[in-house]
Structure formats: C-alpha cells, structure tokens
Enzyme design. Structure first.
Site, PDB file in Angstrom:
ATOM      1  N   THR A  23     -36.958  59.953  10.339  1.00 60.51           N
ATOM      2  CA  THR A  23     -37.846  58.985  10.991  1.00 60.51           C
ATOM      3  C   THR A  23     -37.174  58.538  12.298  1.00 60.51           C
ATOM      4  O   THR A  23     -37.344  59.185  13.326  1.00 60.51           O
ATOM      5  CB  THR A  23     -38.163  57.795  10.071  1.00 60.51           C
ATOM      6  OG1 THR A  23     -36.941  57.251   9.540  1.00 60.51           O
ATOM      7  CG2 THR A  23     -39.055  58.232   8.914  1.00 60.51           C
ATOM      8  N   LYS A  54     -31.638  61.431   4.659  1.00 62.20           N
ATOM      9  CA  LYS A  54     -32.167  60.780   5.850  1.00 62.20           C
ATOM     10  C   LYS A  54     -31.911  59.291   5.701  1.00 62.20           C
ATOM     11  O   LYS A  54     -31.852  58.752   4.594  1.00 62.20           O
ATOM     12  CB  LYS A  54     -33.644  61.067   6.057  1.00 62.20           C
ATOM     13  CG  LYS A  54     -34.616  60.469   5.069  1.00 62.20           C
ATOM     14  CD  LYS A  54     -35.001  59.030   5.299  1.00 62.20           C
ATOM     15  CE  LYS A  54     -35.501  58.816   6.714  1.00 62.20           C
ATOM     16  NZ  LYS A  54     -35.751  57.324   6.912  1.00 62.20           N
ATOM     17  N   THR A  73     -34.548  53.018   5.699  1.00 64.15           N
ATOM     18  CA  THR A  73     -34.957  53.680   4.406  1.00 64.15           C
ATOM     19  C   THR A  73     -34.043  54.907   4.224  1.00 64.15           C
ATOM     20  O   THR A  73     -33.864  55.590   5.171  1.00 64.15           O
ATOM     21  CB  THR A  73     -36.392  54.201   4.586  1.00 64.15           C
ATOM     22  OG1 THR A  73     -37.181  53.186   5.028  1.00 64.15           O
ATOM     23  CG2 THR A  73     -36.844  54.936   3.409  1.00 64.15           C
ATOM     24  N   GLU A 114     -29.518  52.963  13.378  1.00 63.44           N
ATOM     25  CA  GLU A 114     -30.414  52.759  14.517  1.00 63.44           C
ATOM     26  C   GLU A 114     -29.689  52.074  15.671  1.00 63.44           C
ATOM     27  O   GLU A 114     -29.148  50.973  15.521  1.00 63.44           O
ATOM     28  CB  GLU A 114     -31.628  51.939  14.084  1.00 63.44           C
ATOM     29  CG  GLU A 114     -32.563  52.740  13.190  1.00 63.44           C
ATOM     30  CD  GLU A 114     -33.680  51.917  12.588  1.00 63.44           C
ATOM     31  OE1 GLU A 114     -34.649  52.531  12.118  1.00 63.44           O
ATOM     32  OE2 GLU A 114     -33.580  50.678  12.568  1.00 63.44           O
ATOM     33  N   ASN A 118     -36.403  48.251  16.341  1.00 69.83           N
ATOM     34  CA  ASN A 118     -37.093  47.562  15.252  1.00 69.83           C
ATOM     35  C   ASN A 118     -38.122  46.552  15.744  1.00 69.83           C
ATOM     36  O   ASN A 118     -39.044  46.199  15.002  1.00 69.83           O
ATOM     37  CB  ASN A 118     -36.067  46.917  14.326  1.00 69.83           C
ATOM     38  CG  ASN A 118     -35.399  47.940  13.454  1.00 69.83           C
ATOM     39  OD1 ASN A 118     -35.971  48.417  12.480  1.00 69.83           O
ATOM     40  ND2 ASN A 118     -34.176  48.332  13.833  1.00 69.83           N
ATOM     41  N   THR A 136     -45.449  49.482  16.919  1.00 71.67           N
ATOM     42  CA  THR A 136     -46.282  49.276  18.114  1.00 71.67           C
ATOM     43  C   THR A 136     -45.947  50.277  19.213  1.00 71.67           C
ATOM     44  O   THR A 136     -46.640  50.329  20.211  1.00 71.67           O
ATOM     45  CB  THR A 136     -46.098  47.845  18.661  1.00 71.67           C
ATOM     46  OG1 THR A 136     -44.700  47.635  18.949  1.00 71.67           O
ATOM     47  CG2 THR A 136     -46.588  46.835  17.674  1.00 71.67           C
TER      48      THR A 136
END
Length: 392
Positions: A146, A169, A180, A260, A387, A392
């Site tokens: 992702t 992942k 996740t 991230e 995040n 969006t």
C-alpha cells in the site's frame, strides 16, 4: 543456514503471482499443507481475519491464499463477511480446492466495501501467471503493498536442506500485537500444524511483536506459516526455530525501515533487565516514543528522551545503574555510564552516528540477565503528510 533468493518461491511446492493496478492490488499464493496463524488483537477485526482464523481453527490446513490491497474490508459488517467468502470461493475455484482451505487477507482503507467485481475480473490473469520463479514472489509482494516503498521478502536454506521463505507488507499503522501488517511464511519441511503454531508464536514474539512504526495496531494484522512438506525432510525443531526466527526478524526490520516517511531504522537493544517482560517493555517504549523518534530524524542526540521513556515504561530500573550508548553498528559512543553522564560536547563520532541510516540505541539496566531488541523508525514530516492525505 544460508540466505537464498526467491522469497516464498524458493520454497518447494509454492507458486505465487500478483498484479498492481494503481492503488488496487491482487495476489494469489498456491501452497498446500498444515498451517498456523497469528492475528490482530485489535477488538475491531476485519472480515478476512475472521474468515481465515475460523478456517484455521477448524482445519489447520490451507491450500492457497488470496490477498487484495487498497481496501481493508474492515468494519464492513455482514457484507464484508460475504465479500471475504466470495474471495475465498473465487480462489478455491481456480485452484481446485475447498473454500475452507483458502486463507483470505486484505489491506487498505477501513470502512469501505470491497470491490469484489474488480478482484474477479483480475483473478484469471493472476492465476495464469502463477510461478515458482523468483519473479512470481516479487509480483505477489508488489501486489500487496500500500504505502510501502520497498518489497519485503526473505528466504533461507537450513543445513538439513529445508527452506523457509517469507513475504510481508507494512509501512504504517504498525505496532503488531499478535502489526497495516501482513506476512506469509512458507516452509517445505514436514511439520504438524501444532508444531508450526508453537514455532510461529515464539518467533513472532521476538520479531513482529517487537517493532513499532507509529504505535497503531491494525484491524487486519495476520501472519501465516504453512508447511508444504515438499522437501520430504522432518527437521530438528530447534534448528527450524532458529531459521524461522531469522526470517521473521529480517522481515520485521524491513517493515520498520520502510515505515511511512522514514529515513532511518532505529534498533533498541536492552540488556540487564530483571526479566524478559521488563526488557521488552523498555525496548518497545523507547522505540515507540514520538520524542525519541523525532530526535533521531533531526540527528539530535537528545539521550534524555531515551532514559525518560525507559523510566515510564513500567519496568523496574535504578537510574544510578543505567548505561546508554548510541551506535551505527560500527562505532559507538557512551552517553551514560552507570548513571554518570558523559561529556559529548565535542564528540564528532556521535554526529556521524546520528546521520547514519541506522541508529542503534543500547540500554543496560544492570539489574539482571534478561535482554530484548525492538525495531522502529524515525518520525518525519512525510509521515504526517502521508497520513493526512491518505483517503483524499
């Protein structure tokens, strides 16, 4: 034990494939045998986790796994369960096995219904590309990503000839409590489901359960361990455990490094704790601390944040006995020695350590013999951006 190429496709009896279409992905893994799993401890549990957990409780066996990315199929009620069953049915039909012998996994946005039509439309292509070549593993690994930026696969061959391979992942919403996070591990050893479960739980406790990206536990966390038996070798369980431990730790480090927005891997080593529980508390509390993580990002050797985190971890400690070092794996600088603060004002080596892509924080509590290691990453501006804009 030696590292080998190919990830899960290095394991005899495993074929894999996958495709990525913008933010949607679909992977299929064919590999039959006894299976064990560990799952999220979040009380909000995604439909594919419920489906797969129930299958393993009833059968302790899987013949294939189907995974989608882009949608978590979590907090989706009865429709979500129906969609998970439909995914299993579609995969079972392709592989020629029972629905109850299929594991289902999903990752992505929570609270949105799954586009099962998209999955069915692309399943023929994925099934047709199933392969035991390394590319099959790479395609499956890419398909389940992702916000991940790097593929995560590891494989080893034990001295006895047994192979263990895994893919994973995970980049955000990572603090597994089984994070996740999805992981699929295969071996060609002959092992029972009960033995696999014991080995997986033990390896998981010192790997996936010891990494923190952001402190959030996903609704979809799942790690599965399947034994195809295709090597015809029943290994010594202790040797198998060492190989499995290595595979899971390497996958955990890859997830932490790929957090991230991350620019650095943080490894926290705790020694001298009163017991294992305390060692793990201190290690995870330090690597979870936003203040520690942001200091590492800024190359700031603000060691006070480290000892403060150790102090509120809930573990037993004595500040007059604590020692602390920062290292890059080659060079180390002592910051605190048995409660005494070192003079680091002119230490050029420390500057180099803080600028490296791996920062190792070593804490010795000098209270006992227990030790633990945890992994995480720095906290950056990009983590907030990713995040803040996720849906969006």
């Amino acid at each position: 034990m030696r590292a080998i190429e190919g990830g899960i496709c290095a394991v005899r009896g495993v074929h894999a494939s996958g495709l990525k279409d913008d933010y949607m992905g679909l992977a299929l893994i064919e590999g039959a045998g006894p299976c064990a799993g560990v799952f999220t401890r979040n009380k909000i549990v995604a439909a594919p986790v419920v489906f797969t957990r129930d299958n393993l409780e009833n059968h302790k066996y899987i013949a294939g796994t189907i995974i989608n990315s882009g949608n978590a199929n979590a907090f989706t009620g009865e429709q979500g369960m129906a969609d998970a069953r439909e995914m299993a049915k579609a995969a079972a039909s392709k592989l020629g096995v029972q629905d109850s012998h299929i594991a289902v996994a999903s990752t992505g946005v929570i609270g949105r219904f799954l586009d099962v039509g998209w999955i069915k439309d692309h399943l023929d292509e994925v099934y047709g590309a199933l392969s035991a070549d390394p590319q099959g593993c790479r395609n499956a690994t890419k398909a389940i990503m992702t916000t991940d930026l790097m593929e995560k696969e590891v494989a080893v061959e034990l001295e006895c000839g047994v192979r263990i391979g895994g893919i994973a992942k995970g980049s955000g919403m990572i603090e597994p409590n089984m994070g996740t996070m999805l992981a699929f591990i295969y071996t060609d050893a002959i092992l029972s489901a009960d033995t696999l479960k014991k080995c997986l739980v033990k390896a998981n406790d010192s790997s996936f359960n010891m990494m923190v990206v952001d402190g959030d536990t996903s609704t979809n966390d799942m790690a599965l361990l399947t034994a195809t038996g295709a090597s015809s070798i029943a290994p010594d369980v202790a040797n198998f455990q060492r190989g499995l431990d290595y595979v899971l730790v390497e996958l955990a480090k890859k997830i932490a490094r790929d957090g991230e927005g991350a620019t650095k891997l943080i490894e926290v080593q705790v020694n001298g704790a009163s017991d294992l529980a305390d060692a793990r508390k201190v290690a995870k509390t330090i690597v979870r601390s936003p203040l520690v993580k942001s200091a590492i990002y800024g190359h700031d050797p603000n060691w006070g944040r480290v000892v403060a985190a150790a102090g509120y971890s809930g573990a037993s400690l004595d500040q007059d006995k604590i020692s602390l070092k920062f290292s890059d794996g080659k060079n180390a600088v002592t910051l605190v020695d048995h409660g005494h603060v070192a003079d680091i004002s002119a230490n050029k080596q420390l500057k180099s350590i803080m600028e490296s892509d791996t920062v190792i924080i070593s804490v010795d509590l000098s209270l006992g013999e227990a030790s633990a290691v945890a992994w995480g990453c720095d906290l950056t501006y990009d983590y907030v951006r990713i995040n803040a804009e996720y849906t969006t």
